[in-house]
Write a protein that holds these residues in place. Structure first.
Motif, short mmCIF file in Angstrom:
data_model
loop_
_atom_site.label_atom_id
_atom_site.label_comp_id
_atom_site.label_asym_id
_atom_site.label_seq_id
_atom_site.Cartn_x
_atom_site.Cartn_y
_atom_site.Cartn_z
N PRO A 24 0.79 -1.22 -0.09
CA PRO A 24 0.05 -0.05 0.12
C PRO A 24 1.03 1.42 -0.01
O PRO A 24 1.96 1.33 0.50
N ALA A 25 0.36 2.30 -0.41
CA ALA A 25 1.17 3.60 -0.58
C ALA A 25 1.47 4.09 0.78
O ALA A 25 0.63 3.78 1.80
N ARG A 26 2.53 4.67 0.78
CA ARG A 26 2.98 5.39 2.16
C ARG A 26 2.93 7.06 1.87
O ARG A 26 3.04 7.16 0.72
N SER A 27 2.83 7.67 3.00
CA SER A 27 2.76 9.25 2.68
C SER A 27 3.49 9.87 4.02
O SER A 27 3.03 9.55 5.26
N LEU A 28 4.46 10.69 3.70
CA LEU A 28 5.23 11.50 4.51
C LEU A 28 4.65 12.87 4.36
O LEU A 28 4.84 13.53 3.10
N GLY A 29 3.88 13.58 5.31
CA GLY A 29 3.49 14.83 5.08
C GLY A 29 4.38 15.89 6.21
O GLY A 29 4.82 15.57 7.26
N ARG A 61 0.58 4.95 6.35
CA ARG A 61 0.30 4.05 5.33
C ARG A 61 -0.94 3.98 4.99
O ARG A 61 -1.83 4.12 5.65
N GLU A 62 -1.49 4.01 3.79
CA GLU A 62 -2.86 4.23 3.27
C GLU A 62 -3.96 3.42 3.86
O GLU A 62 -4.86 3.76 4.33
N ALA A 63 -3.44 1.83 4.05
CA ALA A 63 -4.64 1.02 4.77
C ALA A 63 -4.40 0.76 6.07
O ALA A 63 -5.19 0.31 6.69
N SER A 64 -3.54 1.67 6.72
CA SER A 64 -3.32 1.68 8.16
C SER A 64 -4.29 2.51 9.05
O SER A 64 -4.69 3.76 8.55
#
Length: 175
Positions: A24-29, A61-64
């Motif tokens: 799943p895609a991960r994102s650091l903001g 993580r997108e699904a977390s």
């Protein structure tokens, strides 16, 4: 040559299935909070208010259901930081994403009210809540409210406590 074509076709099929099975895609903001305000309540019932600015980060993580975040904020009177807090947030891609978190905070006062007082690193707990609104192209608006409870002395388990309530508005981007 005839045997090489079926072998290449099988390899291409295997690689295509591996590409589709990515995690799943991960994102650091990263968020800049140029607009912030705080109220510090001390043990004697006195209150001190002011304006503050800050910088925050979050990773999910997108699904977390959980994400990890943190921040640092500073004003003329104090600097406070929460290096890591755990936040509960709805899973999946969403345009509006609320969260609620809990973390460990540190605070250092810049200006001392008493002449004999010493500057010390104060340890406390943080409860935060916020809302991120996606604007598109990796940008988002962020609003966050925090309640922090610090030791009034250098000992983290001292009975004398002070509370710091703050709110921030900012603009962030996904890296």
């Amino acid at each position: 040559m005839r045997r090489l074509r079926p072998l290449l076709a099988c390899l291409c099929g295997l690689l295509a299935s591996l590409v589709q099975a990515q995690p799943p895609a991960r994102s650091l903001g990263v968020t800049v909070f140029p607009v912030g305000a705080y109220v510090l309540s001390d043990t004697e019932g006195g209150r001190e208010a002011g304006y503050s600015a800050g910088l925050a980060w979050s990773y999910r993580r997108e699904a977390s259901l959980l994400e990890v975040g943190g921040h640092v904020a500073s004003s003329r009177q104090l600097t406070e930081a929460t290096p890591m807090s755990l936040r509960i947030t709805p899973p999946g891609p969403r345009r509006v994403r609320p969260y609620l978190g809990l973390g460990l905070s540190f605070m250092v006062a810049h200006a001392l009210r008493e002449e004999g007082a010493t500057r010390s690193l104060q340890l406390g707990a943080e409860l935060c809540g916020g809302l991120d609104v996606e604007l598109g192209r990796g940008l988002f608006l962020s609003a966050e409210a925090r309640y922090q409870n610090f030791s009034a002395t250098g000992s983290p388990f001292a009975g004398e406590r002070q509370a710091l309530s703050s709110g921030f508005l900012g603009l962030g981007m996904h890296l």
